[in-house]
Design an enzyme around this catalytic site. Structure first.
Site, mmCIF file in Angstrom:
data_model
loop_
_atom_site.group_PDB
_atom_site.id
_atom_site.type_symbol
_atom_site.label_atom_id
_atom_site.label_comp_id
_atom_site.label_asym_id
_atom_site.label_seq_id
_atom_site.Cartn_x
_atom_site.Cartn_y
_atom_site.Cartn_z
ATOM 1 N N VAL A 14 -26.094 -3.423 -12.954
ATOM 2 C CA VAL A 14 -24.660 -2.877 -12.892
ATOM 3 C C VAL A 14 -23.658 -4.186 -13.222
ATOM 4 O O VAL A 14 -22.761 -3.888 -13.887
ATOM 5 C CB VAL A 14 -24.165 -2.183 -11.446
ATOM 6 N N ARG A 45 -27.933 -16.671 -9.368
ATOM 7 C CA ARG A 45 -28.782 -17.557 -8.806
ATOM 8 C C ARG A 45 -29.543 -18.389 -9.753
ATOM 9 O O ARG A 45 -29.634 -19.683 -9.816
ATOM 10 C CB ARG A 45 -29.779 -17.178 -8.035
ATOM 11 N N LYS A 103 -22.736 -0.894 -0.144
ATOM 12 C CA LYS A 103 -22.582 0.137 0.810
ATOM 13 C C LYS A 103 -23.297 -0.397 1.944
ATOM 14 O O LYS A 103 -22.691 -0.027 3.372
ATOM 15 C CB LYS A 103 -23.421 1.388 0.517
ATOM 16 N N VAL A 130 -20.545 4.620 -3.095
ATOM 17 C CA VAL A 130 -21.369 5.834 -2.873
ATOM 18 C C VAL A 130 -21.463 6.707 -3.780
ATOM 19 O O VAL A 130 -20.351 6.831 -4.836
ATOM 20 C CB VAL A 130 -20.438 6.695 -1.701
ATOM 21 N N GLY A 185 -39.291 4.549 -12.703
ATOM 22 C CA GLY A 185 -38.252 3.697 -12.316
ATOM 23 C C GLY A 185 -37.073 4.356 -11.253
ATOM 24 O O GLY A 185 -36.032 3.711 -11.041
ATOM 25 N N GLU A 188 -37.923 2.367 -6.053
ATOM 26 C CA GLU A 188 -38.382 0.953 -6.125
ATOM 27 C C GLU A 188 -40.039 0.721 -5.509
ATOM 28 O O GLU A 188 -40.550 1.681 -5.023
ATOM 29 C CB GLU A 188 -37.844 -0.007 -4.981
ATOM 30 N N LYS A 203 -24.142 5.391 3.254
ATOM 31 C CA LYS A 203 -23.144 5.952 2.539
ATOM 32 C C LYS A 203 -22.356 7.050 3.413
ATOM 33 O O LYS A 203 -21.300 7.250 3.083
ATOM 34 C CB LYS A 203 -23.713 6.622 1.238
ATOM 35 N N GLY A 304 -27.622 4.013 -11.690
ATOM 36 C CA GLY A 304 -27.747 3.496 -13.036
ATOM 37 C C GLY A 304 -26.637 2.388 -13.377
ATOM 38 O O GLY A 304 -25.760 2.540 -12.920
#
Length: 432
Positions: A14, A45, A103, A130, A185, A188, A203, A304
């Site tokens: 994102v 990082r 969230k 959300v 995908g 996870e 949420k 996404g």
């Protein structure tokens, strides 16, 4: 034209799309907001990790604290509790408004963050927290603010919706549908947060807080995932005209004459005629019921990089406009005090699957247990397995609405009957 400095924390799927939009659409954004949005840096990082989007190397930094101290708007897309929480408070303390999609943090500690933002006179915006790209929080907060919302039902996790939809369309067992979701995908490697309902619960707490003007957190959400849903449950639901969805539900109820709110997440049977039943794949949808507006549904991509970035940028543009035009920037914290109802006090309906011995008197014995607990039966379906006396039969009941406590006690009492081989499934029902 004024310039507003924007700091970005995190550059994953994102974050990289948000950075792309800020850079590539700079002129359009300036015309919409009345100020240039200057991306001053991206805190990560490791600046050397390959990104999905080609971004200028000089934007990357590991010094997040210094970055937020000089920002007008901070976009937090790191996820997790820390250091996200500390950095958001640091930004608020330095007078920066914050846009986040976190969230889990909002559900766990949102009340404190909103209070800090209000006290500092800055904005804390979180549309992306959300349902991804779906504009749902702003309509609940603003468009329906003159109405009374009575119930919100949401498919707010794309992973679980994909799995349940695949089970419904192919007859696959849960493990096989999960494996396919991971291969594509949608899930996870560790899918626990999704399949056990934790993501949807966070949420749900956010939706309930907005809809009922009272702060609800994860401790107020009853949560049950989908890992126990079987292909047999799906098939039985199909036969009865239902589909199974993982729903986040927040609804206003009465408790001894006093208003209360139930917030829960669990697998739910919905009639196939219900609008949410038609939500397929990894899409999300939120169904809102209000006293005057009636029934409303919001549908779209719930995850996404680019879709969620759209929601983030909506908050960025809205915040920038307020900074340019002036006016209140507070986080609009909930001010109500409606009690959160524990699960036993909720009223709902059950679908109960039983494997029983095929002998006279079974139905009467089971029906007596329902009656003893004040639970009425709406429908019953029977399937005989075998063709002789002593063969097993499968019974599936759908109840009328009753308290969760009464329904749970009914199931426990049924388990104790001699004619019961096993209780094969217990699922809640909505929309009937």
């Amino acid at each position: 034209m004024n310039t507003l400095k924007v700091a970005l924390l995190g550059c994953g799927n994102v974050g990289s799309q948000v950075a792309r939009i800020l850079i590539n659409d700079a002129e359009d954004l300036a015309s919409r907001t009345g100020a240039r949005l200057e991306l001053t840096g991206i805190a990560v990082r490791n600046p050397n990790v390959p990104r999905d989007v080609d971004l200028p190397k000089d934007l990357f930094t590991t010094d997040a604290e210094a970055l937020v101290e000089n920002a007008d708007i901070v976009i937090e897309l790191m996820g997790g509790m820390e250091p996200a929480r500390t950095l958001m408070l640091h930004a608020i303390g330095h007078g920066a408004s914050v846009v986040t999609g976190n969230k889990a943090l909002l559900a766990a500690d949102g009340a404190a963050l909103f209070q800090k933002a209000d006290a500092a006179g800055v904005r804390l915006a979180y549309e992306a927290a959300v349902a991804g790209a779906i504009p749902i929080l702003r309509p609940i907060r603003d468009s329906l603010s003159g109405d009374r919302i009575t119930r919100v039902l949401g498919i707010v996790n794309g992973t679980t919706n994909y799995i349940l939809d695949a089970m419904d369309s192919t007859g696959a067992q849960f493990a096989d549908a999960l494996a396919e979701a991971q291969r594509l995908g949608y899930a996870e490697a560790d899918p626990t947060a999704d399949v056990e309902g934790h993501d949807a619960a966070a949420k749900g707490a956010i939706l309930a807080s907005l809809a009922f003007h009272t702060t609800f957190d994860l401790a107020n959400v009853s949560c049950e995932g989908i890992s126990s849903v079987t292909a047999e449950d799906i098939a039985a639901a199909q036969d009865a005209g239902f589909v199974i969805k993982l729903l986040a539900i927040a609804e206003k109820l009465e408790n001894d004459g006093e208003p209360g709110v139930s917030v829960r997440v669990h697998p739910t049977l919905l009639p196939r005629t219900h609008p949410l039943a038609a939500v397929h794949g990894a899409f999300n949808a939120v169904f809102v019921e209000a006293e005057n507006a009636g029934e409303l549904m919001f549908y779209g991509q719930g995850a996404g990089g680019a879709p969620t970035a759209s929601a983030v940028m909506g908050d960025v543009v809205s915040t920038a406009r307020r900074l340019v035009l002036g006016g209140p920037l507070g986080a609009e914290t909930p001010t109500g005090h409606v009690q959160a109802l524990p699960m036993p006090m909720v009223t709902t309906s059950y679908s109960i699957g039983l494997q029983v011995t095929d002998q006279p008197g079974v139905l009467a014995a089971v029906a007596r247990v329902f009656a003893d607990h004040g639970v009425s039966i709406e429908t019953m379906r029977q399937t005989i397995h075998g063709d002789g006396t002593g063969a097993a039969a499968e019974l599936r009941f759908v109840t009328h609405r009753a308290s969760e406590a009464a329904l749970a006690a009914t199931v426990e009492a049924i388990k104790g009957l001699d004619v019961i081989i096993s209780v094969t499934s217990v699922l809640r029902v909505e929309g009937v």
